[in-house]
Design a protein around this motif. Structure first.
Motif, PDB file in Angstrom:
ATOM      1  N   GLY A   1       1.068  -1.191  -0.096  1.00  0.00           N
ATOM      2  CA  GLY A   1       0.048   0.111   0.055  1.00  0.00           C
ATOM      3  C   GLY A   1       0.866   1.389  -0.027  1.00  0.00           C
ATOM      4  O   GLY A   1       0.133   2.275   0.492  1.00  0.00           O
ATOM      5  N   HIS A   2       1.880   1.116  -0.383  1.00  0.00           N
ATOM      6  CA  HIS A   2       2.793   2.174  -0.243  1.00  0.00           C
ATOM      7  C   HIS A   2       3.156   2.983  -1.644  1.00  0.00           C
ATOM      8  O   HIS A   2       3.484   2.237  -2.672  1.00  0.00           O
ATOM      9  CB  HIS A   2       4.439   2.001   0.281  1.00  0.00           C
ATOM     10  CG  HIS A   2       4.198   1.831   1.645  1.00  0.00           C
ATOM     11  ND1 HIS A   2       4.065   2.583   2.712  1.00  0.00           N
ATOM     12  CD2 HIS A   2       3.929   0.414   2.292  1.00  0.00           C
ATOM     13  CE1 HIS A   2       3.776   2.074   3.765  1.00  0.00           C
ATOM     14  NE2 HIS A   2       3.495   0.785   3.731  1.00  0.00           N
ATOM     15  N   VAL A   3       3.141   4.099  -2.108  1.00  0.00           N
ATOM     16  CA  VAL A   3       3.314   4.843  -3.275  1.00  0.00           C
ATOM     17  C   VAL A   3       3.892   6.212  -3.278  1.00  0.00           C
ATOM     18  O   VAL A   3       3.814   6.781  -2.140  1.00  0.00           O
ATOM     19  CB  VAL A   3       1.958   5.290  -3.993  1.00  0.00           C
ATOM     20  CG1 VAL A   3       1.946   6.023  -5.171  1.00  0.00           C
ATOM     21  CG2 VAL A   3       0.809   4.245  -3.955  1.00  0.00           C
ATOM     22  N   HIS A   4       5.069   6.289  -4.071  1.00  0.00           N
ATOM     23  CA  HIS A   4       5.897   7.358  -4.022  1.00  0.00           C
ATOM     24  C   HIS A   4       5.737   8.267  -5.054  1.00  0.00           C
ATOM     25  O   HIS A   4       5.222   8.022  -6.033  1.00  0.00           O
ATOM     26  CB  HIS A   4       7.331   6.801  -4.042  1.00  0.00           C
ATOM     27  CG  HIS A   4       7.824   6.163  -2.781  1.00  0.00           C
ATOM     28  ND1 HIS A   4       7.621   4.620  -2.760  1.00  0.00           N
ATOM     29  CD2 HIS A   4       8.578   6.514  -1.552  1.00  0.00           C
ATOM     30  CE1 HIS A   4       8.061   4.035  -1.589  1.00  0.00           C
ATOM     31  NE2 HIS A   4       8.386   5.060  -0.904  1.00  0.00           N
ATOM     32  N   PHE A   5       5.863   9.845  -4.690  1.00  0.00           N
ATOM     33  CA  PHE A   5       5.809  10.732  -5.646  1.00  0.00           C
ATOM     34  C   PHE A   5       6.946  11.883  -5.256  1.00  0.00           C
ATOM     35  O   PHE A   5       7.903  11.629  -4.222  1.00  0.00           O
ATOM     36  CB  PHE A   5       4.520  11.434  -5.271  1.00  0.00           C
ATOM     37  CG  PHE A   5       4.399  12.008  -4.185  1.00  0.00           C
ATOM     38  CD1 PHE A   5       4.505  13.287  -3.775  1.00  0.00           C
ATOM     39  CD2 PHE A   5       4.036  11.330  -2.931  1.00  0.00           C
ATOM     40  CE1 PHE A   5       4.391  14.103  -2.645  1.00  0.00           C
ATOM     41  CE2 PHE A   5       3.755  11.962  -1.541  1.00  0.00           C
ATOM     42  CZ  PHE A   5       4.062  13.566  -1.458  1.00  0.00           C
ATOM     43  N   PHE A   6       7.229  12.707  -6.285  1.00  0.00           N
ATOM     44  CA  PHE A   6       8.164  13.594  -6.336  1.00  0.00           C
ATOM     45  C   PHE A   6       7.812  14.927  -5.290  1.00  0.00           C
ATOM     46  O   PHE A   6       6.827  15.230  -5.879  1.00  0.00           O
ATOM     47  CB  PHE A   6       8.603  14.010  -7.754  1.00  0.00           C
ATOM     48  CG  PHE A   6       9.591  12.909  -8.327  1.00  0.00           C
ATOM     49  CD1 PHE A   6      10.904  12.835  -8.061  1.00  0.00           C
ATOM     50  CD2 PHE A   6       8.781  12.231  -9.420  1.00  0.00           C
ATOM     51  CE1 PHE A   6      11.589  11.594  -8.604  1.00  0.00           C
ATOM     52  CE2 PHE A   6       9.559  11.298  -9.988  1.00  0.00           C
ATOM     53  CZ  PHE A   6      10.809  11.098  -9.797  1.00  0.00           C
ATOM     54  N   GLY A   7       8.594  15.203  -4.709  1.00  0.00           N
ATOM     55  CA  GLY A   7       8.332  16.647  -3.633  1.00  0.00           C
ATOM     56  C   GLY A   7       9.213  17.575  -4.172  1.00  0.00           C
ATOM     57  O   GLY A   7      10.083  17.388  -5.318  1.00  0.00           O
ATOM     58  N   PRO A   8       8.785  18.929  -4.039  1.00  0.00           N
ATOM     59  CA  PRO A   8       9.723  20.008  -4.519  1.00  0.00           C
ATOM     60  C   PRO A   8      11.364  20.029  -4.186  1.00  0.00           C
ATOM     61  O   PRO A   8      11.652  19.456  -3.023  1.00  0.00           O
ATOM     62  CB  PRO A   8       9.098  21.253  -3.577  1.00  0.00           C
ATOM     63  CG  PRO A   8       8.653  20.493  -2.578  1.00  0.00           C
ATOM     64  CD  PRO A   8       8.160  19.208  -2.790  1.00  0.00           C
ATOM     65  N   TYR A   9      12.113  20.188  -5.140  1.00  0.00           N
ATOM     66  CA  TYR A   9      13.613  20.175  -5.111  1.00  0.00           C
ATOM     67  C   TYR A   9      13.924  21.019  -6.356  1.00  0.00           C
ATOM     68  O   TYR A   9      14.491  20.487  -7.345  1.00  0.00           O
ATOM     69  CB  TYR A   9      14.019  18.910  -5.155  1.00  0.00           C
ATOM     70  CG  TYR A   9      15.600  18.692  -4.947  1.00  0.00           C
ATOM     71  CD1 TYR A   9      16.411  19.582  -4.667  1.00  0.00           C
ATOM     72  CD2 TYR A   9      16.069  17.254  -5.122  1.00  0.00           C
ATOM     73  CE1 TYR A   9      17.807  19.493  -4.408  1.00  0.00           C
ATOM     74  CE2 TYR A   9      17.563  17.296  -4.937  1.00  0.00           C
ATOM     75  CZ  TYR A   9      18.452  18.261  -4.735  1.00  0.00           C
ATOM     76  OH  TYR A   9      19.690  18.088  -4.503  1.00  0.00           O
ATOM     77  N   LEU A  10      14.103  22.440  -6.132  1.00  0.00           N
ATOM     78  CA  LEU A  10      14.321  23.319  -7.212  1.00  0.00           C
ATOM     79  C   LEU A  10      15.614  23.001  -7.917  1.00  0.00           C
ATOM     80  O   LEU A  10      15.697  23.080  -9.032  1.00  0.00           O
ATOM     81  CB  LEU A  10      14.032  24.661  -6.756  1.00  0.00           C
ATOM     82  CG  LEU A  10      14.278  25.886  -7.884  1.00  0.00           C
ATOM     83  CD1 LEU A  10      13.393  25.603  -8.990  1.00  0.00           C
ATOM     84  CD2 LEU A  10      13.989  27.185  -7.310  1.00  0.00           C
ATOM     85  N   TYR A  11      16.655  22.608  -7.231  1.00  0.00           N
ATOM     86  CA  TYR A  11      17.981  22.519  -7.712  1.00  0.00           C
ATOM     87  C   TYR A  11      18.067  21.626  -8.739  1.00  0.00           C
ATOM     88  O   TYR A  11      18.843  21.475  -9.505  1.00  0.00           O
ATOM     89  CB  TYR A  11      18.868  22.453  -6.530  1.00  0.00           C
ATOM     90  CG  TYR A  11      20.376  22.292  -6.999  1.00  0.00           C
ATOM     91  CD1 TYR A  11      21.064  23.709  -7.570  1.00  0.00           C
ATOM     92  CD2 TYR A  11      21.192  21.312  -7.019  1.00  0.00           C
ATOM     93  CE1 TYR A  11      22.233  23.742  -7.963  1.00  0.00           C
ATOM     94  CE2 TYR A  11      22.479  21.486  -7.366  1.00  0.00           C
ATOM     95  CZ  TYR A  11      23.217  22.260  -7.838  1.00  0.00           C
ATOM     96  OH  TYR A  11      24.370  22.511  -8.474  1.00  0.00           O
ATOM     97  N   ARG A  12      17.274  20.495  -8.292  1.00  0.00           N
ATOM     98  CA  ARG A  12      17.163  19.345  -9.346  1.00  0.00           C
ATOM     99  C   ARG A  12      15.600  18.847  -9.671  1.00  0.00           C
ATOM    100  O   ARG A  12      15.301  17.816  -9.488  1.00  0.00           O
ATOM    101  CB  ARG A  12      18.085  18.072  -8.623  1.00  0.00           C
ATOM    102  CG  ARG A  12      19.512  18.186  -8.346  1.00  0.00           C
ATOM    103  CD  ARG A  12      20.221  17.104  -7.868  1.00  0.00           C
ATOM    104  NE  ARG A  12      21.531  17.510  -7.600  1.00  0.00           N
ATOM    105  CZ  ARG A  12      22.559  17.217  -8.229  1.00  0.00           C
ATOM    106  NH1 ARG A  12      22.122  17.280  -9.470  1.00  0.00           N
ATOM    107  NH2 ARG A  12      23.730  17.801  -7.951  1.00  0.00           N
ATOM    108  N   SER A  13      15.170  20.007 -10.083  1.00  0.00           N
ATOM    109  CA  SER A  13      13.657  19.818 -10.290  1.00  0.00           C
ATOM    110  C   SER A  13      13.221  18.698 -11.407  1.00  0.00           C
ATOM    111  O   SER A  13      13.947  18.456 -12.261  1.00  0.00           O
ATOM    112  CB  SER A  13      13.026  20.996 -11.095  1.00  0.00           C
ATOM    113  OG  SER A  13      12.005  20.902 -11.224  1.00  0.00           O
ATOM    114  N   ALA A  14      12.201  18.205 -10.952  1.00  0.00           N
ATOM    115  CA  ALA A  14      11.415  17.046 -11.739  1.00  0.00           C
ATOM    116  C   ALA A  14      10.490  17.558 -12.615  1.00  0.00           C
ATOM    117  O   ALA A  14       9.890  17.010 -13.294  1.00  0.00           O
ATOM    118  CB  ALA A  14      10.987  15.935 -10.670  1.00  0.00           C
TER     119      ALA A  14
END
Length: 450
Positions: free
Chosen positions: A170-183
Motif C-alpha cells: 500500500g505504499h506509493v511514492h511521488f516527487f516532492g519539491p527540489y528546485l535545484y534538481r527539479s523533476a
C-alpha cells in the motif's frame, strides 16, 4: 567534563570487542572500522587516541542539546533512583509530564501522545492510526525521504535503503519539491511549488482518492537532502488532504525539537498536520524515545474502540524524564531561538562565502542548524560529486580531510550536511567552517567544470 588523557590501549580493546561481537547497521561487516568513542561534552566528542572532534553531525542528527548536558544527566539519575521502569498500562508521572511538554508545543488540537521507542516505530503506529481511522490503506510519501527501518517505515522510505526491504503493502511514492534538481523543469520556487502540488494531486487521482489514507512527508526532508519546502507547499498539501479526506502525517523525527529554529519544522508554515511523529531531539537521544502526537479527531476514534498496538517500553520513565529535562533546558536556555539566529546570521552567510570560494559546492540550503551542501563536479551541468545511492573517491577524501582536521561531518551521497547542536556557539561554528574551508580546498582537483 575534561577530556581525559589518551589511552590507545583501551581504545584498541574497545575496537576489538566491537569487531568480535557487534553487528552494525547498514554495513558490510568486514568492510567497516567503527571509531571507538571515549566521551564528549557540548558540541565535541573524542576518541581514545586523544583526537577531539567538533560534532557537525549531532551524531545521527539527534544530540540537539549537545553531549552530556548536566541537567538532563541529573534528571535521568534522579528518575533512576526514584523508579527505573514501569509497564505501559500504568500511569507514570514522567510519561505524563513528557506528553504534556510535547503537546504544549504542537497545535491546539493535538493533546495526546502515543510513545514509542524511536522514530521508525513512531511511523509504524502513525500509519496504523490513519489506516484504522480512515478505513483506507495507501500511504503516499516522497521518493527523496527516509522514515526508518521497520516494515511500513522502510517501504515508505524513498531512498535506496528501501530497495532490499519492500515487504509492506500500500505504499506509493511521488516527487516532492527540489528546485535545484527539479523533476518539473521549474525555473523558480513558485513554479516548483505549483507543479509539485499538481503532480501530487495527479498521483492521488490516479491512485484513487478513496484508497489513500495518508500523505507522509518529512516537514524538512533530512537524510535525503535537507530539502526545505517552498513557501506554500505544506499549505497545499493540507488543502489536498482536506479535499480528498486524506490525513497528513508530519515526520518530525529529524527536523523537530529546534533543529530548524522552531519546535517543529512544519511550524514554518501556517497549517497543522493530523499526526506528528517525533524522536531524536525530544531528549537529545540520551535514552531511546519516540512517539506520535495525535490530533483530537483521530484520538476520539479510539475512545471506545481498541487501538491494536503497543510496546513494552512505551513511555519508559528514564526516557520520558530525559525528555522533560531536555525540553525544559531548551526553553530555559533559549536553544530554539539560538538555532534560528545562528542559522540565519552565522551559518547561512558562512555557507555563501564557502560556496563563492569552492566551485565544487553547487548549492547550499537549510534553516536553523539544519543545512546541506549539494556538491558537484560541474556547476553548469550540476553533475553530482557522488552518484545517487553511493559514495565516490572525492567524497571519501572530503570526509577524511574533515575528520583529520577535527570536524565530524554528516554526509550522504553527494552532499555534506551541517547539523551541529541547537546550542552551538558562534565561535564553534566559525571553527568548523575554517576546517571546511581547508577540506574543500583539498578536493578542488575533482572539479571538472569551468
Amino acid at each position: 567534563m575534561t577530556q581525559p588523557p589518551a589511552d590507545p590501549t583501551r581504545g584498541k580493546e574497545v575496537a576489538d570487542l566491537d569487531r568480535s561481537h557487534v553487528f552494525h547497521s547498514w554495513s558490510a561487516q568486514a568492510q567497516i572500522s567503527p571509531l571507538p568513542v571515549a566521551g564528549g561534552e557540548g558540541s565535541y566528542f573524542w576518541d581514545f587516541d586523544g583526537n577531539k572532534y567538533l560534532d557537525f553531525s549531532s551524531q545521527l542528527v539527534f544530540t540537539n542539546i549537545g553531549h552530556q548536558h548536566p541537567k538532563v544527566i541529573s534528571a535521568i539519575q534522579e528518575q533512576a533512583a526514584l523508579y527505573t521502569t514501569v509497564a505501559p498500562q500504568h500511569a507514570n508521572e514522567a510519561r505524563g509530564r513528557a506528553a504534556q511538554r510535547i503537546t504544549e508545543r504542537a497545535g491546539a488540537h493535538h493533546n495526546k501522545v502515543f510513545f514509542t521507542n524511536g522514530g521508525a516505530d513512531g511511523i509504524e503506529n502513525a500509519i496504523r492510526l490513519v489506516r484504522l481511522h480512515t478505513n483506507r490503506h495507501k500511504v503516499l510519501s516522497f521518493y527523496r525521504s527516509y522514515h526508518g527501518n521497520t516494515g511500513a517505515a522502510i517501504t515508505s522510505t524513498g531512498d535506496p535503503r528501501r530497495w532490499p526491504n519492500e515487504y509492506s503493502y500500500g505504499h506509493v511514492h511521488f516527487f516532492g519539491p527540489y528546485l535545484y534538481r527539479s523533476a518539473f523543469w521549474s525555473q523558480n520556487e513558485e513554479e516548483e511549488c505549483k507543479r509539485a502540488l499538481e503532480h501530487l494531486e495527479q498521483v492521488i487521482i490516479f491512485e484513487g482518492p478513496n484508497t489513500v489514507a495518508a500523505i507522509l512527508i518529512e516537514s524538512v526532508v533530512g537524510t535525503a537532502g535537507v530539502l526545505v519546502p517552498p513557501t506554500g507547499y505544506l499549505e497545499g498539501v493540507r488543502a489536498l488532504c482536506d479535499k480528498y479526506g486524506i490525513k497528513w502525517i508530519a515526520d518530525e523525527v529529524m527536523s523537530g525539537f529546534g533543529r530548524t529554529g522552531k519546535w517543529f519544522a512544519y511550524q514554518h508554515s501556517s497549517v497543522e498536520p493530523d499526526l506528528i511523529v517525533f524522536a531524536k531531539g525530544v531528549n537529545s537521544g540520551y535514552v531511546p524515545l519516540g512517539g506520535v502526537v495525535i490530533s483530537d479527531e483521530i484520538a476520539a476514534t479510539f475512545n471506545d474502540r481498541v487501538f491494536p498496538g503497543g510496546l513494552t517500553y512505551s513511555g519508559h520513565p528514564l526516557a520520558t524524564a530525559a525528555a522533560v529535562a531536555t525540553i525544559d533546558v531548551m526553553a530555559d536556555e533559549k536553544m530554539v531561538e539560538n538555532a534560528a539566529a545562528i542559522g540565519e546570521n552565522v551559518i547561512k552567510p558562512l555557507l555563501q562565502e564557502l560556496m563563492a570560494k569552492h566551485k565544487v559546492i553547487g548549492e547550499v540550503r537549510g534553516k536553523g542548524v539544519f543545512w546541506a551542501l549539494d556538491l558537484v563536479t560541474d556547476r553548469a551541468t550540476r553533475a553530482p560529486l557522488a552518484p545517487y545511492g553511493a559514495s565516490s573517491p572525492a567524497m571519501n577524501e572530503l570526509v577524511a580531510a574533515c575528520k583529520k582536521l577535527g570536524l565530524f561531518p554528516f554526509n550522504n551521497y553527494n552532499r555534506m550536511h551541517i547539523c551541529p547542536p541547537c546550542n552551538v556557539t558562534e565561535a564553534e561554528i566559525r571553527e568548523g567552517f575554517a576546517i571546511l574551508d581547508q577540506a574543500f580546498a583539498s578536493i578542488a582537483h575533482h572539479y571538472t567544470g569551468a
